[in-house]
Design a protein around this motif. Structure first.
Motif, PDB file in Angstrom:
ATOM      1  N   GLU A 144      44.422  45.335  48.578  1.00  0.00           N
ATOM      2  CA  GLU A 144      43.348  45.654  49.536  1.00  0.00           C
ATOM      3  C   GLU A 144      42.254  46.477  48.853  1.00  0.00           C
ATOM      4  O   GLU A 144      41.058  46.236  49.029  1.00  0.00           O
ATOM      5  CB  GLU A 144      43.907  46.427  50.727  1.00  0.00           C
ATOM      6  N   ILE A 145      42.668  47.435  48.030  1.00  0.00           N
ATOM      7  CA  ILE A 145      41.692  48.278  47.327  1.00  0.00           C
ATOM      8  C   ILE A 145      40.922  47.438  46.315  1.00  0.00           C
ATOM      9  O   ILE A 145      39.683  47.521  46.233  1.00  0.00           O
ATOM     10  CB  ILE A 145      42.406  49.458  46.633  1.00  0.00           C
ATOM     11  N   ARG A 146      41.641  46.594  45.590  1.00  0.00           N
ATOM     12  CA  ARG A 146      40.985  45.764  44.558  1.00  0.00           C
ATOM     13  C   ARG A 146      39.950  44.843  45.218  1.00  0.00           C
ATOM     14  O   ARG A 146      38.823  44.700  44.744  1.00  0.00           O
ATOM     15  CB  ARG A 146      42.045  44.957  43.818  1.00  0.00           C
ATOM     16  N   THR A 147      40.323  44.270  46.355  1.00  0.00           N
ATOM     17  CA  THR A 147      39.403  43.371  47.063  1.00  0.00           C
ATOM     18  C   THR A 147      38.206  44.141  47.613  1.00  0.00           C
ATOM     19  O   THR A 147      37.048  43.737  47.451  1.00  0.00           O
ATOM     20  CB  THR A 147      40.142  42.662  48.212  1.00  0.00           C
ATOM     21  N   PHE A 148      38.466  45.285  48.207  1.00  0.00           N
ATOM     22  CA  PHE A 148      37.387  46.086  48.807  1.00  0.00           C
ATOM     23  C   PHE A 148      36.350  46.487  47.753  1.00  0.00           C
ATOM     24  O   PHE A 148      35.146  46.383  47.970  1.00  0.00           O
ATOM     25  CB  PHE A 148      37.964  47.340  49.467  1.00  0.00           C
ATOM     26  N   PHE A 149      36.845  46.945  46.592  1.00  0.00           N
ATOM     27  CA  PHE A 149      35.918  47.415  45.550  1.00  0.00           C
ATOM     28  C   PHE A 149      35.488  46.291  44.605  1.00  0.00           C
ATOM     29  O   PHE A 149      34.768  46.531  43.629  1.00  0.00           O
ATOM     30  CB  PHE A 149      36.574  48.539  44.739  1.00  0.00           C
ATOM     31  N   ARG A 150      36.019  45.062  44.890  1.00  0.00           N
ATOM     32  CA  ARG A 150      35.679  43.892  44.042  1.00  0.00           C
ATOM     33  C   ARG A 150      35.968  44.181  42.560  1.00  0.00           C
ATOM     34  O   ARG A 150      35.089  44.101  41.699  1.00  0.00           O
ATOM     35  CB  ARG A 150      34.212  43.493  44.211  1.00  0.00           C
ATOM     36  N   LEU A 151      37.216  44.568  42.289  1.00  0.00           N
ATOM     37  CA  LEU A 151      37.580  45.015  40.943  1.00  0.00           C
ATOM     38  C   LEU A 151      38.352  43.927  40.193  1.00  0.00           C
ATOM     39  O   LEU A 151      39.287  43.341  40.732  1.00  0.00           O
ATOM     40  CB  LEU A 151      38.454  46.268  41.032  1.00  0.00           C
ATOM     41  N   SER A 152      38.006  43.750  38.935  1.00  0.00           N
ATOM     42  CA  SER A 152      38.802  42.835  38.100  1.00  0.00           C
ATOM     43  C   SER A 152      39.997  43.617  37.553  1.00  0.00           C
ATOM     44  O   SER A 152      40.065  44.853  37.646  1.00  0.00           O
ATOM     45  CB  SER A 152      37.922  42.328  36.943  1.00  0.00           C
ATOM     46  N   ALA A 153      40.915  42.885  36.927  1.00  0.00           N
ATOM     47  CA  ALA A 153      42.146  43.535  36.432  1.00  0.00           C
ATOM     48  C   ALA A 153      41.788  44.655  35.449  1.00  0.00           C
ATOM     49  O   ALA A 153      40.830  44.540  34.684  1.00  0.00           O
ATOM     50  CB  ALA A 153      43.012  42.486  35.747  1.00  0.00           C
ATOM     51  N   GLY A 154      42.534  45.739  35.530  1.00  0.00           N
ATOM     52  CA  GLY A 154      42.335  46.826  34.577  1.00  0.00           C
ATOM     53  C   GLY A 154      41.258  47.814  34.972  1.00  0.00           C
ATOM     54  O   GLY A 154      41.091  48.851  34.337  1.00  0.00           O
ATOM     55  N   ARG A 155      40.499  47.508  36.040  1.00  0.00           N
ATOM     56  CA  ARG A 155      39.442  48.423  36.487  1.00  0.00           C
ATOM     57  C   ARG A 155      39.966  49.282  37.640  1.00  0.00           C
ATOM     58  O   ARG A 155      40.751  48.824  38.458  1.00  0.00           O
ATOM     59  CB  ARG A 155      38.228  47.621  36.971  1.00  0.00           C
ATOM     60  N   PHE A 156      39.531  50.540  37.691  1.00  0.00           N
ATOM     61  CA  PHE A 156      39.908  51.428  38.789  1.00  0.00           C
ATOM     62  C   PHE A 156      38.678  51.735  39.644  1.00  0.00           C
ATOM     63  O   PHE A 156      37.561  51.800  39.128  1.00  0.00           O
ATOM     64  CB  PHE A 156      40.528  52.723  38.247  1.00  0.00           C
ATOM     65  N   PRO A 157      38.867  51.951  40.941  1.00  0.00           N
ATOM     66  CA  PRO A 157      37.721  52.210  41.831  1.00  0.00           C
ATOM     67  C   PRO A 157      37.148  53.607  41.642  1.00  0.00           C
ATOM     68  O   PRO A 157      37.850  54.511  41.180  1.00  0.00           O
ATOM     69  CB  PRO A 157      38.326  52.075  43.230  1.00  0.00           C
TER      70      PRO A 157
END
Ligand code: 6PG
Length: 269
Positions: free
Chosen positions: A146-159
């Motif tokens: 959910e966090i990865r989708t919300f912040f539109r993050l690729s693998a290895g990236r943190f919000p």
């Protein structure tokens, strides 16, 4: 710790009793007379950051703490005079117990009752940890997605949360990162479900990289029962090498400790 000059300006600073520079860049300790002054000052800090984030980026993303200490802070935050643009605020949690959302021990329920039910925040902006999942590990994986989708993050990236608010346990834990836990060395996953040995249960918690990639981290600590843990967190000493708090160092933002006099009672001046 070196004491900085007298506080000027905003009401929250006028409530301030003492400000210390903890001897590290961007780490600041603010001591308030009591829990009420602390809650009011922390709410103003939250409101300032929320207004600033919304004006710059159109939204404010914040991680809320669990436990019972934040209740007064939550209740003060609900005061509409603070002018918090709730329609643009997105709330997340730093950790959660693996209980239903209506359970008395739920961190979501605590924030919902003291704050979220009393402000006009859209339901879609309340990002609780889904503890109805099949297991704590599943809940952690779902939250990470959910966090990865919300912040539109690729693998290895943190919000980059705009603000992370954390509490401190009497044993020195924060969120559900406990002293000596393997979770303290997690640097890939965003959310994990460690077994809390002393409690014999799993909890779901954000990991240290999530706090250290934030724009700002704020610890709220109140009460005499936290004095020893706070002194160890800020001044080291026996057992501090296994604590999570010395590892909480936002890379690109301030770390604020906002505490009351009772919690500061064992600090060396
Ligand atoms: C939790 C919290 C935890 C809390 C400390 C302090 O789920 O318990 O996230 O890290 O902040 O235990 O708790 P109190 O505020 O209840 O003392």
């Amino acid at each position: 710790m070196k004491r900085r000059g007298g506080a000027q300006g905003r009401a929250s600073e006028r409530r301030l009793q003492q400000v210390f520079l903890v001897g590290e860049p961007r780490v600041e300790l603010r001591v308030f007379a009591g829990a009420e002054e602390l809650a009011a000052a922390a709410a103003e800090e939250f409101a300032d950051r929320a207004r600033d984030a919304v004006s710059r980026r159109g939204r404010f993303t914040v991680v809320l703490p669990g436990g019972s200490s934040p209740t007064l802070f939550f209740e003060v935050l609900a005061d509409q005079r603070l002018g918090i643009p709730w329609s643009k605020v997105h709330v997340f949690w730093g950790d959660e117990r693996f209980v239903p959302p209506a359970h008395p021990e739920s961190n979501f329920r605590a924030a919902q009752e003291a704050l979220l039910a009393r402000v006009r925040i859209p339901q879609a902006n309340v990002h609780r940890i889904r503890t109805e999942a099949l297991s704590p590990n599943a809940a952690a994986a779902i939250y990470e997605q959910e966090i990865r989708t919300f912040f539109r993050l690729s693998a290895g990236r943190f919000p980059r949360f705009d603000l992370v608010v954390l509490g401190l346990g009497a044993d020195g834990h924060t969120a559900s990162l406990f002293p000596g836990s393997e979770a303290l060395s997690e640097d890939v996953r965003m959310v994990v479900a460690p077994l809390i040995a002393k409690l014999g249960i799993q909890r779901i918690t954000l990991t240290l990289p999530m706090f250290n990639s934030a724009r700002a981290v704020l610890f709220l600590v109140t009460g005499k029962q936290k004095a020893e843990a706070l002194a160890r967190a800020l001044e080291g000493g026996e057992g501090s090498e296994v604590l999570p708090t010395p590892l909480v160092r936002p890379k690109r933002g301030p770390l604020l400790w906002m505490v009351d006099r009772a919690a500061a009672g064992m600090l060396r001046r």
